[in-house]
Design a protein around this motif. Structure first.
Motif, mmCIF file in Angstrom:
data_model
loop_
_atom_site.group_PDB
_atom_site.id
_atom_site.type_symbol
_atom_site.label_atom_id
_atom_site.label_comp_id
_atom_site.label_asym_id
_atom_site.label_seq_id
_atom_site.Cartn_x
_atom_site.Cartn_y
_atom_site.Cartn_z
ATOM 1 N N THR A 607 -6.304 -9.209 -10.313
ATOM 2 C CA THR A 607 -5.498 -10.339 -9.824
ATOM 3 C C THR A 607 -5.137 -10.142 -8.360
ATOM 4 N N TYR A 608 -4.707 -8.939 -8.012
ATOM 5 C CA TYR A 608 -4.308 -8.690 -6.626
ATOM 6 C C TYR A 608 -5.486 -8.801 -5.666
ATOM 7 N N GLU A 609 -6.639 -8.278 -6.058
ATOM 8 C CA GLU A 609 -7.818 -8.349 -5.187
ATOM 9 C C GLU A 609 -8.184 -9.800 -4.868
ATOM 10 N N MET A 610 -7.907 -10.696 -5.803
ATOM 11 C CA MET A 610 -8.221 -12.107 -5.588
ATOM 12 C C MET A 610 -7.084 -12.864 -4.905
ATOM 13 N N PHE A 611 -5.872 -12.301 -4.986
ATOM 14 C CA PHE A 611 -4.698 -12.983 -4.419
ATOM 15 C C PHE A 611 -4.388 -12.490 -3.007
ATOM 16 N N VAL A 626 0.669 -5.628 -4.901
ATOM 17 C CA VAL A 626 0.184 -5.197 -6.214
ATOM 18 C C VAL A 626 1.305 -5.337 -7.243
ATOM 19 N N LYS A 627 2.493 -4.874 -6.879
ATOM 20 C CA LYS A 627 3.639 -4.948 -7.794
ATOM 21 C C LYS A 627 3.979 -6.405 -8.123
ATOM 22 N N GLY A 628 3.831 -7.274 -7.123
ATOM 23 C CA GLY A 628 4.104 -8.693 -7.343
ATOM 24 C C GLY A 628 3.143 -9.302 -8.349
ATOM 25 N N CYS A 629 1.879 -8.910 -8.283
ATOM 26 C CA CYS A 629 0.887 -9.430 -9.235
ATOM 27 C C CYS A 629 1.153 -8.900 -10.635
#
Length: 804
Positions: A607-611, A626-629
């Motif tokens: 998710t993070y890599e895409m966000f 990362v923590k946010g995702c």
């Protein structure tokens, strides 16, 4: 209350299920619509994956998963580009066979990829070092050789004076050997070449037939560098020989006041007895040999050179004798190794002429003659040019080419910056070249029945003192009868470069176990071309060109049915360190994806890599991001505690649901993953505001989110008893009419001042709107005790009240 979200347990569970069920295996039903998604297969280094790898892999995984849900037969394969220098160097240093190093590295890479839950069809895994694979690499080489597209030529190589070995360009750093820091010089060596220049026009023209992002097309065209001009012969004064040059601006020939040749030009040694300063020229040539081509042409600002004393040339346009110089900015490997210098209209020539006090003659007046003088956009009229005077540049070009042809000293010529591909390495860890050299027959192919020609086991992988491959030591392997005449002969000891196996790998994925061909015609006709290929911009001008060349050659031989291998090509931006710099061990900013998976889970990393930002742009890593995702995934997980009955969408959120389906579907296709995820975040916020989510709404959210966070959504799908597997369900569709908001907010003004905003139906009548307006406490207070003079309703925009 639901159980806690535990990625470690969930992710291992579903990775096991997918493997057991062969969930992502490409089918053999050729009646279904197909989708072939491809990412560049990695070089399995000892360091393993870095966080840059998952970005393109996750992106195409999203597309592949979505396509399966849309009913396509999807091929999304993975393999290993495993020959190459790093493995061989590691093997030499640590006395481990490269095969063992490769095996260990591949196992680590594969485990890391599987831990990220990618929907690769592992049944089609390939490895360029597998003899069953490189048999066909060798087979294709033999076809190229048979058609005259593989040939031997003397070429300069990077030579380490200490290691006694030829180096690839990437092994030379600031003119020194990367391994031992010793001086690197140029040394001429007989090398196998592939005639990619034969396909230069096709490689440019056929870009019109494919869907490549513009920067990829521009990069390819610039690298090929097609130009139209003329070849011109400058006779050496008092001699029969001539120096041939290629110029895109034959109209400026009258302005050529000197010539420059490469320090390696054969004319120097041919006339060394007549050159008065030969020692100075040799000294300069030795210095030039220590520089890479890039250093000589791109980095050097200060012009250097030596005049060749004793030999001059004749300008064919005006018969004037002009000097010949050597300079390292002219390369023997580009063009003819000689140029005519027109300092009045070329910045580089002008700098050289100024430094060495050489004549400068203007031959184009007016127009854009300095910056664009040697481009197709140059304008102006010719001066000081005899029969060309007064002509526009474009007309003067045509006239001069005609004149050169009539005099027999030149002709029209199309030229390319693209050079033929150096296709041999004096190394062990590469595909053996399947040729034998016979003193009687020359180079002879080995019979196809003897393919693959396998690498022999060797005790040492060290190159020889004279720069030959380690295979030159293997006499039992080296000595063999000539396949043609039977007399004693020797095998070719050079091996192929790493680019060889990657030039056709996309074809082997289609039919990886075929022993009769690199792939069956039926499979090739169905799967090719690749529908979507994503890779780094750094491979645009080498791998992408080389593989297009090989594919076009195979097409011309009737072995594949498409002219182009890839219908669509996109590229991604790099992931930088948190400090905004490129990740590297020396900077201490490398992030290991294993650490992220261990702490937060694979779905969080995906998710993070895409966000992280726009897919095509570079983005800096952020641990807070990362923590946010992870928090976002936790919120989705906890929605199960808010579910209410109902397979339909609630009236309050029906429009938002259809808008989100449309937004996510479109953004995925356009590589706008960050905004697609943002849309799902907004939807989840709306669920929390509403304090509930219907079973139907949650089901749709799980499908939309599944290509990104595949494990968690599959688990929730099972927990909710939606039936079957999520990966086998159908992608949701939106109703265009329902994406349009049925209600809108309008402003309410009293005497031109906004007092409130109210929500009304788009087509609501004025009487009904009026009731809502006067139900507002703010409006009531503003009109209390006053006479209402006028009321104006601008439908869908504003309600205005005028009072006294």
């Amino acid at each position: 209350m639901s159980v806690t979200y535990n990625p470690k347990t969930i992710e291992k569970k579903w990775q096991g299920i997918w493997e057991t069920e062969k969930a992502f295996r490409a089918g053999d039903d050729y009646s279904k619509p197909k989708f072939y998604a491809l990412v560049e297969f990695p070089y399995p280094s000892g360091q393993g994956l870095h966080v840059g790898h998952p970005r393109p892999y996750t992106a195409l995984d999203i597309i592949a998963r979505k396509r399966r849900m849309q009913g396509y037969n999807v091929l999304y394969p993975m393999g290993w580009d495993a020959f190459g220098l790093p493995t061989e160097n590691y093997a030499i240093k640590n006395h481990i066979h490269p095969k063992e190093v490769t095996k260990r590295n591949v196992a680590n890479f594969k485990s890391q990829l599987q831990n990220l839950g990618y929907s690769f069809d592992w049944d089609r895994e390939i490895n360029t070092t597998d003899p069953n694979y490189y048999k066909w690499t060798q087979w294709i080489f033999l076809k190229l050789f048979e058609k005259g597209l593989a040939y031997k030529s003397e070429m300069p190589i990077n030579w380490c004076t200490s290691c006694k070995v030829g180096l690839a360009n990437e092994e030379v750093v600031n003119g020194k050997c990367e391994r031992c820091n010793s001086e690197v010089v140029h040394k001429v060596k007989s090398q196998w070449m592939l005639k990619i220049t034969e396909y230069a026009d096709k490689l440019i023209n056929d870009l019109d037939e494919v869907d490549y992002i513009d920067r990829v097309k521009v990069s390819q065209k610039n690298w090929i560098g097609r130009s139209e001009g003329a070849e011109v012969d400058f006779k050496l004064a008092g001699r029969e020989d001539s120096l041939r040059v290629y110029t895109t601006r034959p109209d400026t020939l009258f302005g050529a006041t000197y010539m420059v040749i490469s320090p390696e030009h054969p004319m120097i040694d041919k006339y060394k007895e007549e050159i008065n300063n030969f020692d100075a020229i040799v000294e300069y040539r030795d210095l030039a040999a220590k520089k890479s081509d890039f250093e000589r042409t791109e980095l050097v600002k200060e012009k250097t050179g030596v005049c060749v004393k004793g030999i001059t040339a004749i300008n064919p346009a005006n018969g004037k004798e002009i000097p010949i110089w050597i300079s390292d900015y002219v390369l023997m490997t580009y063009g003819t190794g000689a140029i005519m210098a027109v300092p009045a209209h070329d910045e580089r020539d002008w700098e050289f002429a100024k430094k060495f006090d050489l004549p400068i003659i203007e031959v184009v007046a007016g127009g854009d003659v300095q910056e664009a003088a040697f481009t197709d956009t140059a304008t102006g009229k010719l001066v000081n040019s005899d029969f060309l005077n007064g002509m526009e540049v474009k007309d003067a070009k045509v006239k001069m080419i005609e004149w050169l042809g009539e005099k027999g000293i030149g002709k029209k010529k199309v030229n390319f910056k693209l050079r033929d591909w150096v296709f041999s390495r004096q190394r062990y860890w590469g595909e053996p070249i399947p040729l034998v050299h016979c003193d009687c027959c020359g180079y002879v192919p080995i019979p196809e029945s003897e393919l693959p020609l396998q690498l022999p086991e060797v005790e040492t992988y060290e190159p020889t003192d004279n720069g030959e491959s380690p295979l030159a030591h293997m006499t039992d392997w080296l000595n063999t009868p000539c396949p043609k005449c039977g007399k004693p002969a020797k095998r070719e000891t050079d091996t192929m470069p790493q680019w060889a196996g990657s030039s056709w790998y996309f074809l082997r994925y289609i039919d990886p176990t075929n022993t009769e061909a690199f792939a069956s015609k039926e499979a090739l006709d169905y799967w090719m071309p690749v529908d979507w290929y994503n890779g780094g911009m750094e491979h645009t001008t080498l791998h992408l060109l080389y593989s297009r060349f090989w594919h076009k050659f195979l097409y011309d031989q009737g072995l594949v049915s498409t002219k182009e291998p890839y219908q669509k090509r996109t590229s991604h931006g790099m992931i930088l360190g948190e400090n905004g710099e490129k990740m590297s061990k020396s900077r201490g900013n490398v992030v290991n994806p294993d650490d992220i998976v261990d702490e937060f889970g694979a779905d969080t990393l995906r998710t993070y890599e895409m966000f992280i930002g726009a897919f095509e742009l570079s983005a800096a890593w952020s641990q807070e991001g990362v923590k946010g995702c992870r928090r976002f995934l936790d919120r989705i997980w906890k929605l199960q505690d808010m579910i209410v009955d109902g397979e339909e969408y609630s009236k309050e959120l029906e429009t938002k649901m259809h808008q989100t389906i449309k937004k996510v579907s479109g953004d995925f296709e356009n590589l706008k993953f960050n905004t697609a995820i943002a849309a799902m975040m907004s939807l989840v916020n709306d669920f929390y505001k509403a304090g509930k989510v219907t079973r139907g709404e949650f089901k749709t959210l799980l499908i939309l989110m599944n290509p990104v966070a595949s494990h968690m959504t599959e688990e929730l799908w099972e927990m909710m008893n939606y039936g079957g597997r999520l990966y086998e369900t159908t992608w949701p569709k939106w109703d265009e009419e329902k994406t349009v908001e049925s209600t809108i907010e309008i402003a309410v003004q009293v005497n031109g001042k906004v007092k409130d905003t109210i929500t009304v139906e788009k087509e609501e009548e004025q009487d009904s709107v009026k009731e809502k307006v006067f139900a507002s406490d703010s409006v009531k207070a503003a009109v209390e005790g006053k006479n209402i003079v006028k009321e104006i309703y601008v439908k869908g925009r504003i309600y205005n009240i005028v009072v006294k």
